[in-house]
Design a protein around this motif. Structure first.
Motif, PDB file in Angstrom:
ATOM      1  N   ASN A  70       0.959   4.054  -3.099  1.00 15.83           N
ATOM      2  CA  ASN A  70       0.530   5.422  -2.826  1.00 15.83           C
ATOM      3  C   ASN A  70       1.648   6.447  -2.954  1.00 15.83           C
ATOM      4  N   ALA A  72       0.826  -1.203   0.000  1.00 11.66           N
ATOM      5  CA  ALA A  72       0.000   0.000   0.000  1.00 11.66           C
ATOM      6  C   ALA A  72       0.864   1.259   0.000  1.00 11.66           C
ATOM      7  N   TYR A  73       1.962   1.222   0.734  1.00 12.49           N
ATOM      8  CA  TYR A  73       2.895   2.363   0.776  1.00 12.49           C
ATOM      9  C   TYR A  73       3.479   2.626  -0.605  1.00 12.49           C
ATOM     10  N   VAL A 117      -4.439  -4.230   1.891  1.00 10.75           N
ATOM     11  CA  VAL A 117      -3.922  -3.235   0.949  1.00 10.75           C
ATOM     12  C   VAL A 117      -4.897  -2.078   0.784  1.00 10.75           C
ATOM     13  N   ARG A 118      -6.167  -2.380   0.617  1.00 14.47           N
ATOM     14  CA  ARG A 118      -7.150  -1.327   0.346  1.00 14.47           C
ATOM     15  C   ARG A 118      -7.396  -0.431   1.562  1.00 14.47           C
ATOM     16  N   HIS A 135      -3.640   7.494   1.890  1.00 12.47           N
ATOM     17  CA  HIS A 135      -4.077   8.564   0.993  1.00 12.47           C
ATOM     18  C   HIS A 135      -4.370   9.847   1.762  1.00 12.47           C
ATOM     19  N   ARG A 162      -3.071  -3.403  -8.517  1.00 15.09           N
ATOM     20  CA  ARG A 162      -4.262  -3.247  -7.668  1.00 15.09           C
ATOM     21  C   ARG A 162      -5.347  -4.248  -8.071  1.00 15.09           C
ATOM     22  N   SER A 222      -4.267   1.583   2.206  1.00 13.55           N
ATOM     23  CA  SER A 222      -4.135   2.576   1.130  1.00 13.55           C
ATOM     24  C   SER A 222      -5.034   3.775   1.391  1.00 13.55           C
ATOM     25  N   SER A 223      -6.238   3.507   1.860  1.00 13.73           N
ATOM     26  CA  SER A 223      -7.152   4.597   2.198  1.00 13.73           C
ATOM     27  C   SER A 223      -6.582   5.475   3.301  1.00 13.73           C
TER      28      SER A 223
END
Length: 262
Positions: A90, A86-87, A148-149, A156, A101, A152-153
């Motif tokens: 992003n 995720a890092y 991951v999702r 962000h 993704r 990631s949120s």
């Protein structure tokens, strides 16, 4: 339609919706408390003996511990893999990021039966993987997209210049990540862990394909139990598991604001 009529219609719709959502849960609770030797609703008398019996069934205890282990350690491994992913997705303009993704989200998009069959046919059988290891691999893969999702949120919403400031002040990239980024996304990481834990613990389709003799997760063991016994203990266990899931989500919402991440 006047105001009173609209208000009445809204209350009726709300009542029907709550009945649809909560009704099955109430039926299971009452069926598990039925004072009969078979599963019945409406209950014929009320008793807690079936709730007590749940804790005396050896197979339930063993499968519960297996499900807990898979849910905890599978989710932890998914976070170990998912947080760096995720890092990177992003913070860096990676080629093929959208493809990555999509691949990561595949276990969510593809039906669980297909995932279980594919793992059995192309991983477990050719590599002669043990049942426990196969379940661990499968549950980790299923939880990884959530890790991951959700992370990631959270990433962000974190300003990138905070990390750059830490680097300019002498931190290495790893130190900036551990001292600046990770503490600021810990709510998202914990939310991802809780979501992954609940998802893994209640997983059925994939576990159905990968369980073996003497090694079954709790949902699969409950299905097997119902094939030979039709007493209310399965309903009682279902109610207890529902209460456990609700308690976890309630605590997460109160402490973390769980709904911000999912």
């Amino acid at each position: 339609m006047n105001t009173i009529g609209r208000t009445t219609a809204n209350w009726i719709i709300l009542g029907l919706t709550l009945t649809f959502l909560i009704g099955p849960f109430l039926i299971i609770i009452l069926a598990g408390a039925s004072d009969t030797e078979f599963l019945a609703f409406p209950p014929q008398g009320l008793t807690l003996r079936w709730y007590a019996k749940v804790f005396t069934v050896e197979s339930f205890r063993a499968s519960f511990m297996l499900s807990m282990g898979l849910a905890i350690f599978g989710t932890l491994l998914a976070l170990v893999l998912g947080v760096p992913a995720a890092y990177a997705l992003n913070r860096y303009d990676l080629p093929g990021a959208e493809t990555v993704r999509t691949i990561v989200a595949a276990p969510i998009i593809v039906p669980g039966i297909i995932v279980g069959l594919a793992l059995l046919r192309y991983v477990v059988v050719p590599l002669d993987v043990t049942v426990t290891m196969a379940l661990f691999m499968a549950h980790t893969a299923l939880v990884l997209p959530y890790a991951v999702r959700v992370v990631s949120s959270s990433m962000h919403n974190l300003r990138g210049d905070m990390e750059e400031a830490a680097v300019l002040l002498g931190c290495s990239r790893f130190q900036a990540f551990t001292k600046v980024v990770l503490p600021n996304i810990r709510g998202g990481v914990l939310a991802a862990f809780i979501l992954g834990f609940v998802t893994s613990f209640n997983q059925v389709p994939v576990s159905l394909f990968l369980s073996g003799p003497g090694v079954r997760t709790l949902p699969i063991d409950m299905l097997a139990y119902m094939e030979i016994t039709f007493d209310p203990s399965v309903a009682a266990l279902s109610a207890l598991l529902a209460f456990m899931s609700l308690a976890i989500v309630f605590v997460a919402e109160r402490l973390l604001g769980f709904s911000r991440y999912v």
